[in-house]
Design a protein around this motif. Sequence first.
Motif, mmCIF file in Angstrom:
data_model
loop_
_atom_site.group_PDB
_atom_site.id
_atom_site.type_symbol
_atom_site.label_atom_id
_atom_site.label_comp_id
_atom_site.label_asym_id
_atom_site.label_seq_id
_atom_site.Cartn_x
_atom_site.Cartn_y
_atom_site.Cartn_z
ATOM 1 N N ILE A 105 0.888 -1.153 0.000
ATOM 2 C CA ILE A 105 0.000 0.000 0.000
ATOM 3 C C ILE A 105 0.928 1.206 0.000
ATOM 4 O O ILE A 105 1.796 1.326 0.873
ATOM 5 C CB ILE A 105 -0.912 0.024 1.242
ATOM 6 C CG1 ILE A 105 -1.878 -1.152 1.219
ATOM 7 C CG2 ILE A 105 -1.658 1.356 1.321
ATOM 8 C CD1 ILE A 105 -2.724 -1.276 2.479
ATOM 9 N N LYS A 106 0.769 2.105 -0.976
ATOM 10 C CA LYS A 106 1.659 3.258 -1.089
ATOM 11 C C LYS A 106 0.865 4.556 -1.014
ATOM 12 O O LYS A 106 -0.237 4.655 -1.549
ATOM 13 C CB LYS A 106 2.403 3.237 -2.431
ATOM 14 C CG LYS A 106 3.365 2.086 -2.581
ATOM 15 C CD LYS A 106 4.082 2.189 -3.914
ATOM 16 C CE LYS A 106 5.113 1.106 -4.076
ATOM 17 N NZ LYS A 106 5.864 1.270 -5.341
ATOM 18 N N THR A 131 4.161 -2.862 3.530
ATOM 19 C CA THR A 131 4.037 -4.255 3.127
ATOM 20 C C THR A 131 2.956 -4.901 3.982
ATOM 21 O O THR A 131 3.055 -4.911 5.215
ATOM 22 C CB THR A 131 5.382 -5.001 3.316
ATOM 23 O OG1 THR A 131 6.381 -4.331 2.555
ATOM 24 C CG2 THR A 131 5.270 -6.442 2.861
ATOM 25 N N ILE A 143 -1.868 -8.488 1.283
ATOM 26 C CA ILE A 143 -2.998 -8.097 0.430
ATOM 27 C C ILE A 143 -3.796 -9.303 -0.057
ATOM 28 O O ILE A 143 -5.016 -9.240 -0.183
ATOM 29 C CB ILE A 143 -2.507 -7.227 -0.755
ATOM 30 C CG1 ILE A 143 -2.132 -5.845 -0.237
ATOM 31 C CG2 ILE A 143 -3.569 -7.110 -1.853
ATOM 32 C CD1 ILE A 143 -1.606 -4.896 -1.272
ATOM 33 N N THR A 194 -8.391 -4.331 6.643
ATOM 34 C CA THR A 194 -7.124 -3.921 6.025
ATOM 35 C C THR A 194 -6.541 -2.726 6.767
ATOM 36 O O THR A 194 -6.986 -2.378 7.862
ATOM 37 C CB THR A 194 -7.322 -3.603 4.518
ATOM 38 O OG1 THR A 194 -6.041 -3.405 3.916
ATOM 39 C CG2 THR A 194 -8.203 -2.396 4.300
ATOM 40 N N SER A 200 -6.193 1.184 6.666
ATOM 41 C CA SER A 200 -6.786 2.370 6.037
ATOM 42 C C SER A 200 -5.702 3.373 5.692
ATOM 43 O O SER A 200 -5.002 3.884 6.569
ATOM 44 C CB SER A 200 -7.790 3.015 6.989
ATOM 45 O OG SER A 200 -8.108 4.323 6.569
ATOM 46 N N TYR A 201 -5.548 3.679 4.404
ATOM 47 C CA TYR A 201 -4.519 4.656 4.059
ATOM 48 C C TYR A 201 -4.896 6.051 4.510
ATOM 49 O O TYR A 201 -4.026 6.891 4.706
ATOM 50 C CB TYR A 201 -4.081 4.631 2.593
ATOM 51 C CG TYR A 201 -5.022 4.121 1.558
ATOM 52 C CD1 TYR A 201 -5.859 4.967 0.869
ATOM 53 C CD2 TYR A 201 -5.039 2.763 1.245
ATOM 54 C CE1 TYR A 201 -6.693 4.494 -0.117
ATOM 55 C CE2 TYR A 201 -5.886 2.286 0.255
ATOM 56 C CZ TYR A 201 -6.714 3.153 -0.424
ATOM 57 O OH TYR A 201 -7.539 2.686 -1.395
#
Length: 119
Positions: free
Chosen positions: A4-5, A35, A38, A50, A52-53
């Motif tokens: 996730i970026k 990392t 996923i 997951t 949360s960005y």
Amino acid sequence: MGLIKINNIQVYTYNGVLPEENRLGQRLEIDVALTVPIEDLGTKDQLAATVSYADVYTTITEIAQTQQYQLIESLANHISQALLKKYQLIAAVQLRIRKYSVPIAGIFDNVEIEVQVNR
């Protein structure tokens, strides 16, 4: 595992070694790659399953804007450790911080540090 970026987070901070940097402040740019498993998280299709960005973004900006360090290396380490502590699904954090207002007599775009911290 996957990544996730969040790229090019921009914050205004008062970090630096020189008094002018602490008084006047400066813009930093931060890239983060997390990392995470996923392949497991994506099957549930639920945000709660997951990382949360939006929450990660908030964690990064709050630390960068409320903590003061002489070195961006220290800031990067603090952010990385905080992300690993707060989000148990993260297996590793890769973080880059760019600084543009650097007191060096020379011509260049920026300085950048990069750290990778594994759980």
